[in-house]
Design a protein around this motif. Structure first.
Motif, PDB file in Angstrom:
ATOM      1  N   GLU A  60       0.821  -1.207   0.000  1.00  0.00           N
ATOM      2  CA  GLU A  60       0.000   0.000   0.000  1.00  0.00           C
ATOM      3  C   GLU A  60       0.855   1.257   0.000  1.00  0.00           C
ATOM      4  O   GLU A  60       1.986   1.263   0.492  1.00  0.00           O
ATOM      5  CB  GLU A  60      -0.914  -0.005   1.219  1.00  0.00           C
ATOM      6  N   PHE A  61       0.282   2.328  -0.544  1.00  0.00           N
ATOM      7  CA  PHE A  61       0.945   3.617  -0.522  1.00  0.00           C
ATOM      8  C   PHE A  61      -0.099   4.717  -0.440  1.00  0.00           C
ATOM      9  O   PHE A  61      -1.267   4.521  -0.780  1.00  0.00           O
ATOM     10  CB  PHE A  61       1.818   3.816  -1.772  1.00  0.00           C
ATOM     11  N   ALA A  62       0.326   5.872   0.040  1.00  0.00           N
ATOM     12  CA  ALA A  62      -0.507   7.071   0.081  1.00  0.00           C
ATOM     13  C   ALA A  62       0.417   8.246  -0.175  1.00  0.00           C
ATOM     14  O   ALA A  62       1.287   8.551   0.643  1.00  0.00           O
ATOM     15  CB  ALA A  62      -1.213   7.209   1.434  1.00  0.00           C
ATOM     16  N   ILE A  63       0.261   8.923  -1.315  1.00  0.00           N
ATOM     17  CA  ILE A  63       1.183   9.968  -1.728  1.00  0.00           C
ATOM     18  C   ILE A  63       0.458  11.299  -1.849  1.00  0.00           C
ATOM     19  O   ILE A  63      -0.680  11.367  -2.325  1.00  0.00           O
ATOM     20  CB  ILE A  63       1.881   9.591  -3.063  1.00  0.00           C
ATOM     21  N   ASN A  64       1.110  12.354  -1.396  1.00  0.00           N
ATOM     22  CA  ASN A  64       0.545  13.698  -1.399  1.00  0.00           C
ATOM     23  C   ASN A  64       0.540  14.266  -2.816  1.00  0.00           C
ATOM     24  O   ASN A  64       1.533  14.195  -3.527  1.00  0.00           O
ATOM     25  CB  ASN A  64       1.376  14.582  -0.455  1.00  0.00           C
ATOM     26  N   ALA A  65      -0.601  14.848  -3.233  1.00  0.00           N
ATOM     27  CA  ALA A  65      -0.735  15.413  -4.573  1.00  0.00           C
ATOM     28  C   ALA A  65      -0.766  16.935  -4.567  1.00  0.00           C
ATOM     29  O   ALA A  65      -1.084  17.545  -5.588  1.00  0.00           O
ATOM     30  CB  ALA A  65      -2.001  14.873  -5.243  1.00  0.00           C
ATOM     31  N   GLN A  66      -0.433  17.526  -3.428  1.00  0.00           N
ATOM     32  CA  GLN A  66      -0.483  18.983  -3.357  1.00  0.00           C
ATOM     33  C   GLN A  66       0.494  19.615  -4.330  1.00  0.00           C
ATOM     34  O   GLN A  66       1.657  19.226  -4.415  1.00  0.00           O
ATOM     35  CB  GLN A  66      -0.148  19.453  -1.956  1.00  0.00           C
ATOM     36  N   GLY A  67       0.050  20.602  -5.083  1.00  0.00           N
ATOM     37  CA  GLY A  67       0.912  21.352  -5.982  1.00  0.00           C
ATOM     38  C   GLY A  67       1.350  20.591  -7.213  1.00  0.00           C
ATOM     39  O   GLY A  67       2.236  21.051  -7.938  1.00  0.00           O
ATOM     40  N   ILE A  68       0.768  19.436  -7.448  1.00  0.00           N
ATOM     41  CA  ILE A  68       1.157  18.617  -8.603  1.00  0.00           C
ATOM     42  C   ILE A  68       0.293  18.995  -9.802  1.00  0.00           C
ATOM     43  O   ILE A  68      -0.926  18.797  -9.793  1.00  0.00           O
ATOM     44  CB  ILE A  68       1.025  17.115  -8.289  1.00  0.00           C
ATOM     45  N   ALA A  69       0.928  19.540 -10.830  1.00  0.00           N
ATOM     46  CA  ALA A  69       0.197  19.911 -12.041  1.00  0.00           C
ATOM     47  C   ALA A  69       0.093  18.734 -12.998  1.00  0.00           C
ATOM     48  O   ALA A  69      -0.965  18.457 -13.560  1.00  0.00           O
ATOM     49  CB  ALA A  69       0.887  21.099 -12.723  1.00  0.00           C
ATOM     50  N   ASP A  70       1.196  18.032 -13.199  1.00  0.00           N
ATOM     51  CA  ASP A  70       1.215  16.854 -14.067  1.00  0.00           C
ATOM     52  C   ASP A  70       0.948  15.625 -13.205  1.00  0.00           C
ATOM     53  O   ASP A  70       1.831  15.120 -12.514  1.00  0.00           O
ATOM     54  CB  ASP A  70       2.572  16.742 -14.758  1.00  0.00           C
ATOM     55  N   ARG A  71      -0.301  15.145 -13.215  1.00  0.00           N
ATOM     56  CA  ARG A  71      -0.721  14.087 -12.290  1.00  0.00           C
ATOM     57  C   ARG A  71      -0.470  12.706 -12.889  1.00  0.00           C
ATOM     58  O   ARG A  71      -1.362  11.891 -13.060  1.00  0.00           O
ATOM     59  CB  ARG A  71      -2.180  14.275 -11.899  1.00  0.00           C
ATOM     60  N   ARG A  72       0.806  12.435 -13.193  1.00  0.00           N
ATOM     61  CA  ARG A  72       1.222  11.114 -13.642  1.00  0.00           C
ATOM     62  C   ARG A  72       2.170  10.517 -12.605  1.00  0.00           C
ATOM     63  O   ARG A  72       3.152  11.150 -12.210  1.00  0.00           O
ATOM     64  CB  ARG A  72       1.917  11.188 -15.005  1.00  0.00           C
ATOM     65  N   LEU A  73       1.844   9.313 -12.177  1.00  0.00           N
ATOM     66  CA  LEU A  73       2.664   8.596 -11.214  1.00  0.00           C
ATOM     67  C   LEU A  73       3.607   7.639 -11.934  1.00  0.00           C
ATOM     68  O   LEU A  73       3.184   6.899 -12.832  1.00  0.00           O
ATOM     69  CB  LEU A  73       1.800   7.806 -10.240  1.00  0.00           C
TER      70      LEU A  73
END
Length: 740
Positions: A60-73
């Motif tokens: 499992e993982f949980a990653i912060n998306a704050q300030g992310i413009a390009d939402r590719r993991l």
């Protein structure tokens, strides 16, 4: 009025820094039978940034998306095909990685899973996973660093068996220890607090060298250790661990999770550790190890809804009875018989800590919350003829507001409040160490884009500590030279109050008179460091090498002076200068596909200058070397760990020529020595058996108590200890689990 009440409710609940705009999921690998297997240690990061994490033991993982413009993991793992995932919503992700054909089969890939990792954040953080902790018996937090080089576990005395965790060669009190970001191990808990966290409750340990984040307070001078316990929503339904060693020390741990509903789960954990054997191997009439009974109960609750609310709270109770001294002392008589030396300490602790938070449902990635903790600690007992009693109440509150600013910045700002009421009595000495400290803080994280991202954390806090205004600035810089090389630099100050009895418990096992020569001020220091980490791959087998350089300089330090008069210990503020220099080099490589080799060397130079004289601090080894081999069979049924450690000599406190014959091998500097630890584990689907030995070569310091023949009336000191006193420890145990 209603908007005000809503805002007040939000402010009175709390939130951890990481509970922001979160993307969650699980990572699997596809084995040769096309079966999906949960993947631990997979790297998950946002494309063209340095923001990333690793999947845990359950994939499992949980990653912060704050300030992310390009939402590719970007999801990757050595030996598996890297995948790129476009995140369009906040639904939980399921990611399956396939073999890239460079490995023979899936089981070979499994050997490359990391048990110790370095975070991708600007502030260098070593992450010890549950896999690393299983390489040793790991009965409690104090025994969790046997394969780690950054943290030194040192003996404090030869009666109570107390140990402390040291970072950068400084005493354990300069390392801030947090439990899920809550400062519960402080004050009276400093001495034995690391025994109160069973290793089986731990999911991960995060270790930071030098100053930590200003969000968590000003106390981390040499480093910070944050312990993350098992997650009620992700831990096994049932976990049972049993342990027994050759000295008849027995331990039992039972963890049970309950799913109340879709959004609420709980974890109940019970731990008991018991040792009642009277053992005197060197025949000095004193027990080599204290008799001990430790009972620990934890109840942890976690609420996580899809509407932005998050709450996690823990209640813990600990009861411990620790008995030491001469083997023929009758503890039923308490302190009535003054002709025989006995030691007993009864500890009762209650802890409540947690965090609750809310992510504002908007596109601006805002969050607000509060972390909180309360500790009640009672102790009662005696050390020979001197009684020891104490009580501590501690309250900590931390309000945090987080918001992304544009594409590259994220800011944390808030306020904190700490209240400590600490009273301790030792013999005729009565000490009150109260602290009333409100504070404010702000911290900004900047991350550039591009192939060579630069990340910068700049923060500061102001605390009004017992009427004195103290500023604490800190900064961290990380530059990714390429995808495999990171450079980091850190600088910052810190300060703390001194609890001299709790932080120097070794003086209690002596007849030294405690002399406080002047009012003791806050301890303050500047720390700065540089490190470089390089990952590489040779013949499809990965490796890494890291170099750390750190320096700590105190503007004030509380000095325990053992040298002026062996019958006394003098406490005073620093006169002159005090330094701690640290160099560490560590390398890891899979020398064979199933065998990982780690080698590390550490140099410590800890000293102070007074009136032109250079005084080396006692009990600190200047050199330390660690080498370990970890093997895991291709079918995952067997694993083995071998660890060799070498410790250089340590300066010992001055001992008057009159008392030197009490320790036949006394010298100004101790001997160097080495130890070997070995563990073998057999795995089945839900069951494990392990067998191991610590200090396999049976090395022991034979003489470590001055005045053992006349402890109550003559000169007595049981703290002249520089090496192991327990000898070889052979143990066996089992782990049983029912998967979630």
């Amino acid at each position: 009025m209603k908007p005000f009440l809503i805002a007040l409710i939000i402010a009175l609940i709390g939130f951890e820094v990481s509970a922001q705009q979160i993307v969650k999921g699980k990572v699997y690998e596809l084995d040769t039978k096309n079966k999906e297997v949960l993947l631990e240690g997979a790297s998950i990061s946002w494309i063209n940034t340095s923001k990333g994490i690793f999947s845990n033991a359950n994939g499992e993982f949980a990653i912060n998306a704050q300030g992310i413009a390009d939402r590719r993991l970007i999801v990757s793992f050595v030996g598996l095909q890297t995948d790129t995932i476009l995140v369009n919503d906040n639904k939980s992700l399921k990611i399956v990685l396939k073999s890239n054909g460079k490995q023979l089969d899936e089981v070979v890939v499994a050997q490359q899973r990391e048990s110790t990792m370095v975070s991708v954040q600007p502030r260098k953080t070593e992450i010890l996973t549950s896999k690393e902790l299983k390489k040793a018996a790991c009965c409690n937090l104090g025994e969790s660093f046997q394969t780690n080089t950054t943290v030194d576990v040192t003996y404090r005395d030869g009666v109570t068996g107390s140990k402390e965790l040291q970072v950068l060669g400084l005493a354990g009190s300069y390392t801030q220890i947090l439990t899920e970001n809550a400062p519960v191990i402080t004050g009276l808990g400093t001495t034995y607090g690391v025994y109160g966290i069973p290793g089986t409750q731990i999911d991960q340990i995060h270790v930071v060298k030098g100053p930590g984040s200003v969000v968590f307070g000003p106390e981390s001078i040499s480093g910070m250790i944050n312990v993350e316990l098992k997650d009620p929503m992700r831990a096994d339904k049932l976990f049972v661990n049993g342990y027994l060693d050759g000295y008849a020390r027995a331990e039992l741990n039972v963890d049970k999770t309950f799913k109340i509903n879709q959004d609420l789960s709980s974890l109940f954990s019970f731990h008991i550790d018991r040792f009642k054997l009277k053992m005197d191997q060197n025949e000095d009439s004193f027990l080599d190890m204290p008799m001990l009974q430790n009972i620990n109960v934890l109840s942890k609750w976690k609420y996580e809804a899809g509407n932005g609310w998050f709450s996690q709270n823990s209640i813990k109770y600990l009861n411990e009875n620790r008995q030491g001294g001469q083997s023929h002392f009758n503890f039923n008589n308490n302190q009535l018989d003054q002709s025989i030396y006995g030691q007993q300490l009864k500890t009762t602790r209650f802890e409540f800590y947690g965090r609750t938070g809310f992510v504002v449902p908007s596109g601006n990635y805002k969050s607000l919350g509060l972390q909180y903790s309360y500790v009640l600690h009672d102790l009662s007992g005696f050390y020979g003829p001197r009684s020891n009693n104490g009580r501590q109440q501690s309250l900590n509150l931390r309000l945090i507001y987080n918001q992304a600013i544009g594409k590259h910045n994220s800011i944390n700002a808030g306020a904190s409040y700490r209240l400590d009421k600490i009273n301790e009595q030792f013999g005729t000495l009565m000490l009150n160490n109260d602290l009333n400290m409100p504070g404010v803080f702000v911290e900004n994280t900047y991350t550039s884009s591009g192939n060579r991202p630069l990340s910068v954390i700049v923060g500061g806090r102001a605390d009004w500590a017992n009427g004195e205004l103290v500023f604490t600035p800190r900064g961290n810089v990380k530059w990714s030279v390429d995808k495999n090389t990171d450079l980091r630099f850190s600088v910052g100050t810190g300060f703390k109050t001194a609890n001299i009895l709790a932080e120097n418990a070794n003086i209690k096992v002596s007849n030294r008179e405690v002399v406080i020569q002047e009012p003791l001020k806050f301890e303050k220091a500047l720390n700065y460091g540089f490190n470089v980490n390089r990952k590489f791959e040779i013949d499809y087998r990965k490796g890494s090498i890291g170099i750390d350089l750190y320096k700590t300089q105190f503007s004030n330090k509380i000095i325990p002076d053992y040298d002026t008069d062996p019958t006394k210990v003098f406490f005073h503020n620093l006169t002159g200068k005090s330094f701690a220099n640290n160099i560490q080099v560590e390398a890891a490589y899979f020398i064979l596909k199933p065998v990982e080799l780690k080698v590390a060397y550490k140099y410590l130079d800890v000293f102070r200058k007074t009136d032109g004289q250079r005084i080396v601090e006692p009990f600190v080894p200047k050199h330390r070397t660690v080498a370990s081999l970890f093997y895991e069979s291709f079918n995952r049924k067997w694993n083995a760990n071998f660890t060799w450690q070498w410790f250089g000599s340590k300066r010992m406190p001055y001992l008057n020529e009159i008392f030197q014959p009490e320790i036949s091998d006394y010298n100004n500097y101790s001997r160097s020595y080495s130890t070997i630890n070995l563990q073998l584990t057999r795995n089945w689907r839900n069951f494990e058996l392990y067998l191991g030995a610590e200090n396999l070569l049976d090395f022991r310091q034979q003489n470590y108590i001055v005045g053992a023949s006349n402890p109550n009336t003559g000169f007595f000191d049981a703290s002249y200890i520089w090496g192991p006193i327990e000898g070889r420890r052979v143990y066996a145990g089992f782990r049983y689990k029912i998967d979630r």
